[in-house]
Design a protein around this motif. Structure first.
Motif, PDB file in Angstrom:
ATOM      1  N   SER A 101       0.849  -1.095   0.071  1.00  0.00           N
ATOM      2  CA  SER A 101      -0.010  -0.151   0.236  1.00  0.00           C
ATOM      3  C   SER A 101       0.840   1.131  -0.113  1.00  0.00           C
ATOM      4  O   SER A 101       0.653   2.252  -0.835  1.00  0.00           O
ATOM      5  CB  SER A 101      -0.870   0.196   1.178  1.00  0.00           C
ATOM      6  OG  SER A 101      -1.618  -0.950   1.328  1.00  0.00           O
ATOM      7  N   ALA A 102       1.719   1.344   0.805  1.00  0.00           N
ATOM      8  CA  ALA A 102       2.841   2.340   0.834  1.00  0.00           C
ATOM      9  C   ALA A 102       3.380   2.592  -0.615  1.00  0.00           C
ATOM     10  O   ALA A 102       3.409   3.817  -1.180  1.00  0.00           O
ATOM     11  CB  ALA A 102       4.028   2.236   1.854  1.00  0.00           C
ATOM     12  N   ARG A 103       3.843   1.613  -1.241  1.00  0.00           N
ATOM     13  CA  ARG A 103       4.541   1.603  -2.489  1.00  0.00           C
ATOM     14  C   ARG A 103       3.568   2.340  -3.576  1.00  0.00           C
ATOM     15  O   ARG A 103       4.023   3.106  -4.376  1.00  0.00           O
ATOM     16  CB  ARG A 103       5.020   0.205  -2.963  1.00  0.00           C
ATOM     17  CG  ARG A 103       5.682   0.284  -4.430  1.00  0.00           C
ATOM     18  CD  ARG A 103       6.429  -0.982  -4.723  1.00  0.00           C
ATOM     19  NE  ARG A 103       5.256  -2.032  -4.808  1.00  0.00           N
ATOM     20  CZ  ARG A 103       5.523  -3.256  -4.266  1.00  0.00           C
ATOM     21  NH1 ARG A 103       6.420  -3.526  -3.366  1.00  0.00           N
ATOM     22  NH2 ARG A 103       4.510  -4.026  -4.276  1.00  0.00           N
ATOM     23  N   TYR A 104       2.275   1.670  -3.503  1.00  0.00           N
ATOM     24  CA  TYR A 104       1.458   2.044  -4.435  1.00  0.00           C
ATOM     25  C   TYR A 104       0.866   3.561  -3.996  1.00  0.00           C
ATOM     26  O   TYR A 104       0.683   4.453  -5.074  1.00  0.00           O
ATOM     27  CB  TYR A 104       0.072   1.479  -4.246  1.00  0.00           C
ATOM     28  CG  TYR A 104       0.231  -0.094  -4.802  1.00  0.00           C
ATOM     29  CD1 TYR A 104       1.067  -0.574  -5.494  1.00  0.00           C
ATOM     30  CD2 TYR A 104      -0.723  -0.888  -4.275  1.00  0.00           C
ATOM     31  CE1 TYR A 104       1.411  -1.888  -5.649  1.00  0.00           C
ATOM     32  CE2 TYR A 104      -0.420  -2.464  -4.963  1.00  0.00           C
ATOM     33  CZ  TYR A 104       0.501  -2.802  -5.695  1.00  0.00           C
ATOM     34  OH  TYR A 104       0.867  -4.098  -5.731  1.00  0.00           O
ATOM     35  N   ALA A 105       0.984   4.328  -2.623  1.00  0.00           N
ATOM     36  CA  ALA A 105       0.775   5.362  -2.647  1.00  0.00           C
ATOM     37  C   ALA A 105       1.820   6.421  -3.146  1.00  0.00           C
ATOM     38  O   ALA A 105       1.700   7.472  -3.670  1.00  0.00           O
ATOM     39  CB  ALA A 105       0.417   5.676  -1.145  1.00  0.00           C
TER      40      ALA A 105
END
Length: 138
Positions: A23-27
């Motif tokens: 999720s952090a990478r996609y953000a």
């Protein structure tokens, strides 16, 4: 620094939190995509191929944004498929038909330079016929 059992457990959980890291990478990708980074935009729309339903809304958002600006038949086709299936958005046969038709039109305009295979072209034509019949637009 003194190690505690709870500290070790928390660090272990953090390391194994693949979903949180994803999720952090996609953000981070989304932030780059908002700034116009093409690679980040394509990475986000490709989330659809990973078959992780929780990221379908994000994939749909970027698929549609790229499809509106793109001359890539495959992206237009993905937008149509997501709309037809209701993946990441509300299912909408009428809009799916529009995107299938756009993909077909772009393919025709591009001719031999089109990225679509004959198999995908047949798939598009079948879905256009099916959706037109379903919507009473034959």
């Amino acid at each position: 620094m003194k190690l505690t059992w709870s500290g070790i457990k928390n660090e272990y959980r953090r390391l194994l939190d693949f979903s949180g890291r994803r999720s952090a990478r996609y953000a981070a990708w989304e932030k780059l995509a908002e700034q116009g980074n093409e690679e980040a935009r394509y990475r986000l729309l490709m989330l659809y191929s990973e078959k992780q339903k929780e990221f379908y809304p994000l994939a749909f958002k970027w698929t549609l944004r790229v499809a509106k600006e793109s001359a890539n038949c495959a992206v237009l086709l993905q937008a149509a498929q997501m709309l037809e299936a209701g993946h990441g958005t509300v299912q909408d046969d009428s809009q799916a038909l529009v995107w299938f038709e756009r993909a077909l039109s772009l393919h025709i305009l591009q001719g031999k330079n089109s990225s679509l295979s004959a198999e995908r072209l047949n798939y598009i034509q079948e879905h256009i016929q099916s959706l037109r019949a379903k919507l009473g637009r034959e």
